[in-house]
Motif scaffolding. Structure first.
Motif, short mmCIF file in Angstrom:
data_model
loop_
_atom_site.label_atom_id
_atom_site.label_comp_id
_atom_site.label_asym_id
_atom_site.label_seq_id
_atom_site.Cartn_x
_atom_site.Cartn_y
_atom_site.Cartn_z
N ASP A 86 0.81 -1.21 0.00
CA ASP A 86 0.00 0.00 0.00
C ASP A 86 0.85 1.27 0.00
N VAL A 87 1.79 1.32 -0.92
CA VAL A 87 2.62 2.52 -1.13
C VAL A 87 2.37 2.96 -2.57
N SER A 88 1.83 4.15 -2.73
CA SER A 88 1.44 4.60 -4.07
C SER A 88 2.65 4.90 -4.93
N ALA A 89 2.42 5.02 -6.24
CA ALA A 89 3.51 5.36 -7.16
C ALA A 89 4.12 6.71 -6.81
N ALA A 90 3.28 7.67 -6.43
CA ALA A 90 3.80 9.00 -6.04
C ALA A 90 4.66 8.90 -4.79
N GLU A 91 4.25 8.07 -3.84
CA GLU A 91 5.04 7.89 -2.62
C GLU A 91 6.35 7.18 -2.92
N ARG A 92 6.32 6.25 -3.84
CA ARG A 92 7.55 5.56 -4.23
C ARG A 92 8.51 6.53 -4.92
N ASP A 93 7.98 7.40 -5.76
CA ASP A 93 8.81 8.42 -6.41
C ASP A 93 9.43 9.34 -5.38
N GLU A 94 8.62 9.75 -4.41
CA GLU A 94 9.11 10.64 -3.35
C GLU A 94 10.20 9.97 -2.53
N LEU A 95 9.99 8.72 -2.20
CA LEU A 95 10.99 7.99 -1.41
C LEU A 95 12.29 7.84 -2.19
N THR A 96 12.21 7.56 -3.47
CA THR A 96 13.42 7.42 -4.29
C THR A 96 14.22 8.72 -4.32
N LEU A 97 13.53 9.84 -4.29
CA LEU A 97 14.23 11.14 -4.29
C LEU A 97 15.03 11.37 -3.01
N ALA A 98 14.76 10.58 -1.96
CA ALA A 98 15.53 10.72 -0.73
C ALA A 98 17.01 10.45 -0.96
N TRP A 99 17.34 9.67 -2.00
CA TRP A 99 18.75 9.40 -2.30
C TRP A 99 19.46 10.63 -2.85
N GLN A 100 18.72 11.68 -3.17
CA GLN A 100 19.32 12.93 -3.60
C GLN A 100 19.32 13.96 -2.47
N GLN A 101 18.94 13.53 -1.27
CA GLN A 101 18.85 14.42 -0.12
C GLN A 101 19.68 13.89 1.05
N LEU A 102 20.81 13.29 0.70
CA LEU A 102 21.68 12.73 1.72
C LEU A 102 22.34 13.86 2.51
N ILE A 103 22.77 13.54 3.74
CA ILE A 103 23.34 14.56 4.61
C ILE A 103 24.83 14.27 4.85
N PRO A 104 25.65 15.32 4.92
CA PRO A 104 27.07 15.09 5.20
C PRO A 104 27.27 14.50 6.60
N TRP A 105 28.29 13.69 6.74
CA TRP A 105 28.70 13.27 8.08
C TRP A 105 29.15 14.50 8.85
N PRO A 106 29.08 14.50 10.18
CA PRO A 106 29.42 15.70 10.96
C PRO A 106 30.81 16.26 10.67
N ASP A 107 31.75 15.41 10.27
CA ASP A 107 33.12 15.85 10.02
C ASP A 107 33.37 16.27 8.58
N THR A 108 32.40 16.04 7.69
CA THR A 108 32.65 16.17 6.25
C THR A 108 32.99 17.60 5.83
N VAL A 109 32.10 18.54 6.10
CA VAL A 109 32.30 19.90 5.60
C VAL A 109 33.53 20.54 6.22
#
Length: 235
Positions: A86-109
């Motif tokens: 019960d996960v819609s196509a729109a929700e699946r698209d939104e979840l896949t976009l999470a791979w473009q919203q990764l966060i730096p590790w605290p030491d990275t920047v």
């Protein structure tokens, strides 16, 4: 180390934490509909599916398959295997976009900012160019250049990815250090004459994950994080 002019960085897992934001997105989008689902494990299975498909999908400049589509297609199979329907196509698209919203590790920047005072810094990622740009802007990653597998028509660890990045940088292999938390990546670079730095990321797969963090003297440097790497490189 005095001959090194540039550092090439793996992005997903090395410079950024994928597990935390993608797991959080899955829980948010699920909205309590799947209380028995271990989303941390699902995300790690998703990442494993990505690695498997990158290794087995034939690609070229003329016949490129985006990483975004690999994540999206593998999500359908993953949800089916976990009996999550019960996960819609729109929700699946939104979840896949999470791979473009990764966060730096605290030491990275902070570590990259120190390293940039002395070296050219470039991303060398299997992720799509647009994905690396998006997550870099989100996290404030101070690259001098972004290189992606889709620019070369081949995924790491294909030698063309490392060699072409060096060509774009105008440097010989021995003048570049490949930085990654994945040993296959730096081993492939080392075989071509690049210098290497292994960075341990113990929480790459979450608090209960099993990441390979063992130092190995076959690499030029082994570092606990980017701050430690900057110190070892005199920055």
């Amino acid at each position: 180390m005095t001959t090194i002019k540039a550092l090439l960085f793996d992005v997903q897992g090395t410079a950024t934490d994928f597990h935390t934001p993608v797991t959080a997105a899955a829980r948010r989008i699920s909205a309590g509909r799947h209380p028995d689902t271990d989303w941390s494990a699902v995300v790690n299975d998703w990442r494993a599916a990505y690695f498997r498909l990158v290794d087995t999908t034939p690609v070229s400049r003329e016949n490129w398959v985006s990483v975004h589509s690999i994540y999206r297609d593998s999500l359908d199979e993953l949800l089916s295997d976990n009996r999550i329907g019960d996960v819609s196509a729109a929700e699946r698209d939104e979840l896949t976009l999470a791979w473009q919203q990764l966060i730096p590790w605290p030491d990275t920047v902070g570590g990259m900012t120190r390293l940039k005072q002395r070296y050219t810094l470039a991303a060398l990622s299997n992720a799509d160019v647009s994905a690396v740009i998006n997550l870099s802007k989100l996290g404030g990653l101070p690259w001098d250049a972004v290189f992606s597998a889709e620019m070369f028509g081949a995924f790491k660890p294909d030698p063309i990815t490392y060699r072409t990045a060096a060509q774009y940088l105008g440097l010989d292999a021995e003048q570049i250090m490949m930085v990654a938390s994945h040993k296959y990546d730096i081993e492939a670079a080392a075989a071509l004459g690049f210098r290497t730095a292994f960075v341990a990321r113990p929480f790459e797969y979450g608090a209960n994950g099993t990441a390979d963090v063992a130092y190995d003297n076959k690499f030029d440097l082994n570092a606990a994080d980017f701050a430690d790497l900057a110190t070892q490189l005199g920055c």
